[in-house]
Each structure stands twice: as structure tokens, then as C-alpha cells.
Design a protein around this motif. Structure first.
Motif, PDB file in Angstrom:
ATOM      1  N   ASP A   1     132.603  90.332  13.367  1.00 48.52           N
ATOM      2  CA  ASP A   1     133.812  89.532  13.597  1.00 48.52           C
ATOM      3  C   ASP A   1     133.644  88.476  14.685  1.00 48.52           C
ATOM      4  N   ARG A   2     132.847  88.769  15.699  1.00 49.49           N
ATOM      5  CA  ARG A   2     132.760  87.855  16.849  1.00 49.49           C
ATOM      6  C   ARG A   2     131.470  87.049  16.883  1.00 49.49           C
ATOM      7  N   TRP A   3     130.625  87.228  15.895  1.00 47.94           N
ATOM      8  CA  TRP A   3     129.356  86.489  15.868  1.00 47.94           C
ATOM      9  C   TRP A   3     129.606  84.990  15.741  1.00 47.94           C
ATOM     10  N   PRO A   4     128.879  84.142  16.465  1.00 52.75           N
ATOM     11  CA  PRO A   4     127.768  84.435  17.375  1.00 52.75           C
ATOM     12  C   PRO A   4     128.196  84.583  18.823  1.00 52.75           C
ATOM     13  N   HIS A   5     129.514  84.703  19.058  1.00 50.95           N
ATOM     14  CA  HIS A   5     130.016  84.777  20.435  1.00 50.95           C
ATOM     15  C   HIS A   5     130.268  86.227  20.830  1.00 50.95           C
ATOM     16  N   VAL A   6     129.263  87.051  20.632  1.00 45.87           N
ATOM     17  CA  VAL A   6     129.365  88.463  20.986  1.00 45.87           C
ATOM     18  C   VAL A   6     128.832  88.648  22.403  1.00 45.87           C
ATOM     19  N   HIS A   7     129.695  89.127  23.294  1.00 43.53           N
ATOM     20  CA  HIS A   7     129.267  89.411  24.657  1.00 43.53           C
ATOM     21  C   HIS A   7     128.817  90.865  24.755  1.00 43.53           C
ATOM     22  N   LEU A   8     127.901  91.103  25.647  1.00 41.04           N
ATOM     23  CA  LEU A   8     127.371  92.451  25.775  1.00 41.04           C
ATOM     24  C   LEU A   8     128.456  93.454  26.148  1.00 41.04           C
ATOM     25  N   TRP A   9     129.469  92.993  26.913  1.00 42.00           N
ATOM     26  CA  TRP A   9     130.576  93.888  27.279  1.00 42.00           C
ATOM     27  C   TRP A   9     131.371  94.304  26.052  1.00 42.00           C
ATOM     28  N   ASP A  10     131.393  93.449  25.038  1.00 39.66           N
ATOM     29  CA  ASP A  10     132.136  93.789  23.812  1.00 39.66           C
ATOM     30  C   ASP A  10     131.540  95.015  23.121  1.00 39.66           C
ATOM     31  N   MET A  11     130.239  95.221  23.325  1.00 37.82           N
ATOM     32  CA  MET A  11     129.565  96.327  22.643  1.00 37.82           C
ATOM     33  C   MET A  11     129.489  97.596  23.483  1.00 37.82           C
ATOM     34  N   ALA A  12     129.971  97.544  24.724  1.00 40.39           N
ATOM     35  CA  ALA A  12     129.787  98.671  25.648  1.00 40.39           C
ATOM     36  C   ALA A  12     130.470  99.944  25.162  1.00 40.39           C
ATOM     37  N   VAL A  13     131.748  99.847  24.796  1.00 40.06           N
ATOM     38  CA  VAL A  13     132.487 101.046  24.369  1.00 40.06           C
ATOM     39  C   VAL A  13     131.928 101.608  23.053  1.00 40.06           C
ATOM     40  N   PRO A  14     131.687 100.781  22.031  1.00 41.58           N
ATOM     41  CA  PRO A  14     131.069 101.319  20.807  1.00 41.58           C
ATOM     42  C   PRO A  14     129.731 102.005  21.058  1.00 41.58           C
ATOM     43  N   LEU A  15     128.901 101.417  21.922  1.00 39.13           N
ATOM     44  CA  LEU A  15     127.615 102.030  22.227  1.00 39.13           C
ATOM     45  C   LEU A  15     127.788 103.345  22.976  1.00 39.13           C
ATOM     46  N   ALA A  16     128.772 103.391  23.890  1.00 33.12           N
ATOM     47  CA  ALA A  16     129.026 104.634  24.628  1.00 33.12           C
ATOM     48  C   ALA A  16     129.458 105.747  23.682  1.00 33.12           C
ATOM     49  N   LEU A  17     130.325 105.417  22.732  1.00 30.34           N
ATOM     50  CA  LEU A  17     130.753 106.421  21.745  1.00 30.34           C
ATOM     51  C   LEU A  17     129.580 106.894  20.902  1.00 30.34           C
ATOM     52  N   SER A  18     128.751 105.959  20.477  1.00 26.57           N
ATOM     53  CA  SER A  18     127.592 106.309  19.661  1.00 26.57           C
ATOM     54  C   SER A  18     126.632 107.205  20.427  1.00 26.57           C
ATOM     55  N   GLY A  19     126.414 106.906  21.708  1.00 27.26           N
ATOM     56  CA  GLY A  19     125.524 107.723  22.525  1.00 27.26           C
ATOM     57  C   GLY A  19     126.058 109.124  22.749  1.00 27.26           C
ATOM     58  N   ALA A  20     127.357 109.232  23.038  1.00 25.82           N
ATOM     59  CA  ALA A  20     127.972 110.543  23.280  1.00 25.82           C
ATOM     60  C   ALA A  20     127.923 111.406  22.022  1.00 25.82           C
ATOM     61  N   GLY A  21     128.331 110.832  20.897  1.00 30.04           N
ATOM     62  CA  GLY A  21     128.324 111.594  19.654  1.00 30.04           C
ATOM     63  C   GLY A  21     126.930 111.922  19.179  1.00 30.04           C
ATOM     64  N   GLY A  22     126.020 110.956  19.303  1.00 27.75           N
ATOM     65  CA  GLY A  22     124.654 111.170  18.859  1.00 27.75           C
ATOM     66  C   GLY A  22     123.946 112.258  19.654  1.00 27.75           C
ATOM     67  N   SER A  23     124.219 112.335  20.956  1.00 24.29           N
ATOM     68  CA  SER A  23     123.576 113.368  21.779  1.00 24.29           C
ATOM     69  C   SER A  23     124.031 114.758  21.357  1.00 24.29           C
ATOM     70  N   MET A  24     125.302 114.893  21.014  1.00 23.54           N
ATOM     71  CA  MET A  24     125.822 116.185  20.568  1.00 23.54           C
ATOM     72  C   MET A  24     125.180 116.591  19.239  1.00 23.54           C
ATOM     73  N   LEU A  25     125.100 115.653  18.321  1.00 22.44           N
ATOM     74  CA  LEU A  25     124.523 115.939  17.008  1.00 22.44           C
ATOM     75  C   LEU A  25     123.040 116.262  17.119  1.00 22.44           C
TER      76      LEU A  25
END
Length: 486
Positions: free
Chosen positions: A371-395
Motif C-alpha cells: 500500500d505504501r510503496w515506494p514510500h515505506v518507512h522502516l518505522w512502518d514495518m516495526a510493529v508487523p515485524l515485532a508480531l512476526s518475531g514474537a509468534g515465530g519464536s513460539m512456533l
């Protein structure tokens, strides 16, 4: 008057001479294990710099990653058995010397061909090194100390994957002595030498009283099968799929069947082969290994394509490419710390919950990128990446723990070797398959290429969320299974 200097009875050296393992020894063994695990992933953020420096093709860049993974996976069980037979302390130190030399060869590689060759040697020495760490823990520690050391190993192996890309970004961006990407390999040399000197004094010498025989035929056939699968998958697209790529795929099928036949025949003769068919038929192995293999394919592909999307697509430098993964790294580490307690309390439901959390993270990450390409800021991805890391570690923690639930104690080392072998094979296969898919589509539309690959990973995670229900119930035996000899 003469003065005789003796080590304190509780010093790391004295404990090692008595056959024990001091906490300092645990630390340096973990440091020795951290380097090879991190090295599979540290290269991801350096790929654009390697391309610019050595003029590598897309398929050659994939081989820089996958070549390491194939050698690592193919020789891991062999490494454990060599340690049992010739002494884990001796094999650990010898493998560490080889890893340091191979790292230096990578750092000074004049061509991409030399780099790929050196990476294969790196992977082979890593396969000899890692099993000695787990086996030493198993044979020198007991009860709470063993559980604590293995929890630290689990956290180390998990966090090394995501920290690798962060450290890689920092080193490439620092451009030390105008060396660009080379310090990501050369940094292993001083660290490895320190670990070598200290570990030689404070890690005790151990070996198995009843070492398992070396399955040379099974090892060679398995390595050949992996190679015959991965080479055409990585080279096929860039070369236009010539006839020999299809011939290698067909050869891989033949080699796979030959491997199964050789392993079955060896077990009938009373030997313990590389991949014992009787173990693979156990419910925990047959179900859990398939799930862990699938998870590893998705994880290996994600780390590869995310680094390229941030750097080649968003034109961020290696430093920001490494920092982008930091939210995932932090949550993966925290998740690895709390996962054992949560899994112990909630059982298989914790795995499904982790998968759902990871799905939410991946879905939101795809939405942000598209949706935000090419103006994607790294902060925009912080929460999705945090969720992915938390869930992935449990799995990840739950799958790793469940695979060996039904394995007899005396075969725990063999089962652990099979587990880690297929995990590493999955990581390499993820780069070769989904990584190739991304490279093919990124030529036309980077955000859609990223979305395509991550959608495939989401399908894998969704299937794992459902599949967690068929895993064996967690028991105390399952909780300690991975600590057995690797």
C-alpha cells in the motif's frame, strides 16, 4: 624459597580438568556455536555489496547462501558421530580452526566462485562444530544446569538468525578500511581465535563410551541429493532452464530413492544410519519434522527476500537494512525466553497461538509494503515485524521441542541430528525456491514479488497452526529431548 602456583579448585581450568564444565565454559561453547549459526544469515544484507564488488549473478548470490546451508545440513550428523568417536573437545577445536580459516578465505575472496567455495567449506566446518556443543552440555551438566544451558542454546540459535542481519548491516555500512562487505566474514577470525584459545583450556574432553558408526554411504547420498535439488533450483531461472537442470532434478529423485534404500538396508543389518527409517516413522518425527521443515523453508526465504526488498527495492543502505530487522530480533529473543514456560502451561495451543500472531504480523507487513510503496518507512514495518518475531519464536520453540517426544533416550542424539539436518536443509531450500521466485518477479514489481513470497509463507504458517493439533502432547521428556547428543 620456591612458590608453586596452582589453580583454584573452582576455577574454569580446574573444573575442566576434573571433567566438569564451568559457567565460563558454557559461555565460550555458546560463543563458538553462535558464529556458525549467525553466518548463515549475516550474508543476506551484504548481497547487494557483494554483487557490486564481485559482479555476481542472482543465482550466484543465492549459492553464497544455499551452498553454506547444504554443506551444513549434509554433514551435521557426521559431525556429531565424529565427536563421539574421536573426542568432542578435539573435534570442536579442529572445526573451529577450519571455520576461522574458511572465514578468512571468504573475506579475501577475489571472485564470487572463490567466495562460494569458501562458504561451502565454512558450512562443512560449522557442521562439525555445532554438535559438540550440545553433546558436551549433555555429558557434563545435570538437572537445572543442563536445562539452563540448553535454554541458552535455544535462545542463542534463534536470536543468531535475526541478529546476523543486524550485525551484517552495521559492518557493511561501517565500510572498515574501505572493505565493504568483507568484514562480515573477517570478524569471525579474532572472535574465533579468542574462543579457540580459551575453550582449549576450560572445556573438558569427552567422548561416547559406545560411539555410533559413521554412515558414509548415507552421508554421501544425502549430500548428493541435496546438491542435485538445489543447484538447478538456484541456477535454472537465470540460465533459462537448460536441459541439464531438468536432468539434475530427475537425478535428485533417483538419489533420494537410493538414499532411502541404503538407509533401510543399513538399519536391517543392525546399524544406525544417518536417517534411521524406524525413527522417521514415529508420530512425533513423522509429523513434527514435516512441520519444522516447512517452517524453515518459509523462515529462510523471508530473511533472504526481506533484506533484498529493503536494500534493492527501497534503496536503503546496509545499516538501515540491518536495523530494519531489529524489532523482529528483539521479539524473537524475548519469545525464546518465555516460550518454554508458555508451552509448558498451554501445550499445543501455544503453538497455534504463535502461528496466528505470526500470520497477523506477516499480513500487516504485506499490507504496509504494497500500500505504501515506494514510500515505506522502516518505522512502518516495526510493529508487523515485532508480531512476526514474537509468534515465530513460539512456533519454532514448540516444533523443536515436540519433534523428539517419542524418540527413545538412547537414540536421542541421532534424532536431534536428524532434526537439525532437516531444519538447515529447509533454510537452504527456502532460499533456492522462494528466493528464486522473488528474484524472478522483482525484476518487474518488487512489492508484488515480496507479497507473493510472503503469501506463500502465510499459507505455510496457516497450515502449521492447524497441524499443531496433531502433534504429540508435550511431556517432560519432550522438554529435554533436544538436549541429547546432537
Amino acid at each position: 624459597m620456591s612458590v608453586t602456583l596452582t589453580a583454584r579448585p573452582d576455577s574454569p581450568r580446574s573444573v575442566a580438568l576434573a571433567g566438569g564444565l564451568h559457567p565460563a565454559g558454557v559461555f565460550f561453547l555458546l560463543a563458538g556455536a553462535f558464529l556458525p549459526i549467525m553466518d548463515f544469515f549475516i550474508t543476506n544484507v551484504a548481497l547487494p555489496s557483494i554483487d557490486a564488488s564481485l559482479h555476481a549473478s542472482a543465482s550466484e548470490l543465492e549459492l553464497v547462501i544455499a551452498g553454506y546451508g547444504v554443506a551444513y545440513a549434509a554433514l551435521l550428523v557426521l559431525g556429531g558421530r565424529l565427536g563421539d568417536r574421536f573426542g568432542r573437545h578435539r573435534v570442536f577445536l579442529g572445526a573451529l580452526v577450519g571455520f576461522v580459516v574458511a572465514s578468512a578465505a571468504c573475506g579475501f575472496a577475489p571472485t564470487v566462485g572463490v567466495l562460494i567455495g569458501a562458504r561451502i567449506v565454512q558450512g562443512a566446518t560449522a557442521a562439525l562444530l555445532i554438535p559438540q556443543v550440545l553433546a558436551t552440555f549433555h555429558h557434563t551438566l545435570e538437572h537445572e544446569r543442563k536445562a539452563r544451558a540448553l535454554a541458552l542454546y535455544g535462545a542463542t540459535s534463534g536470536i543468531a538468525a535475526v541478529v546476523g542481519q543486524l550485525v551484517g548491516g552495521l559492518l557493511v555500512s561501517a565500510d572498515i578500511a574501505s572493505a565493504s562487505w568483507r568484514p562480515i566474514f573477517l570478524v569471525n577470525v579474532p572472535i574465533g581465535l579468542v574462543v579457540l584459545v580459551v575453550a582449549s583450556r576450560i572445556v573438558p574432553a569427552t567422548r561416547s563410551d559406545h560411539p555410533v558408526g559413521i554412515d558414509l554411504a548415507g552421508t554421501v547420498l544425502f549430500a548428493a541429493t541435496l546438491t542435485a535439488v538445489l543447484v538447478p533450483l538456484t541456477e535454472g531461472h537465470s540460465l533459462g532452464w537448460p536441459w541439464w537442470t531438468w536432468a539434475m532434478v530427475a537425478l535428485a529423485c533417483v538419489l533420494g530413492v537410493a538414499t532411502a534404500m541404503v538407509e533401510r538396508r543399513a538399519e536391517r543389518r543392525g546399524q544406525i544410519p544417518l536417517m534411521p527409517p524406524s525413527l522417521l516413522k514415529l508420530p512425533s518425527m513423522s509429523r513434527g519434522l514435516v512441520m519444522l521443515f516447512a517452517f524453515s523453508i518459509g523462515f529462510g526465504a523471508f530473511m533472504f527476500v526481506f533484506a533484498l526488498t529493503v536494500q534493492d527495492g527501497l534503496h536503503e543502505d546496509a545499516l538501515h537494512g540491518g536495523l530494519a530487522i531489529l524489532p523482529m530480533a528483539l521479539m524473537f529473543f524475548l519469545g525464546s525466553v518465555f516460550a518454554p514456560r508458555l508451552i509448558g502451561r498451554f501445550g499445543r495451543a501455544a503453538l497455534s497461538a504463535g502461528a496466528i500472531i505470526q500470520l497477523a504480523g506477516l499480513a500487516s507487513l504485506i499490507a504496509v509494503v504494497v500500500d505504501r510503496w515506494p514510500h515505506v518507512h522502516l518505522w512502518d514495518m516495526a510493529v508487523p515485524l515485532a508480531l512476526s518475531g514474537a509468534g515465530g519464536s513460539m512456533l519454532f520453540a514448540g516444533l523443536f521441542r515436540s519433534v523428539l517426544a517419542d524418540v527413545p533416550t538412547h537414540l536421542g542424539g541421532v534424532g536431534s541430528g536428524v532434526l537439525i539436518t532437516l531444519q538447515q536443509s529447509g533454510l537452504a531450500l527456502g532460499v533456492a525456491t522462494l528466493g528464486t521466485l522473488y528474484l524472478a518477479r522483482a525484476e518487474h514489481n518488487t512489492p508484488h514479488a515480496f507479497a507473493t513470497v510472503e503469501s506463500v509463507q502465510m499459507v505455510i504458517i496457516a497450515l502449521l497452526a492447524v497441524g499443531a493439533a496433531v502433534l504429540p502432547r508435550f511431556t517432560k521428556a519432550a522438554a529435554v529431548a533436544p538436549v541429547l547428543d546432537a
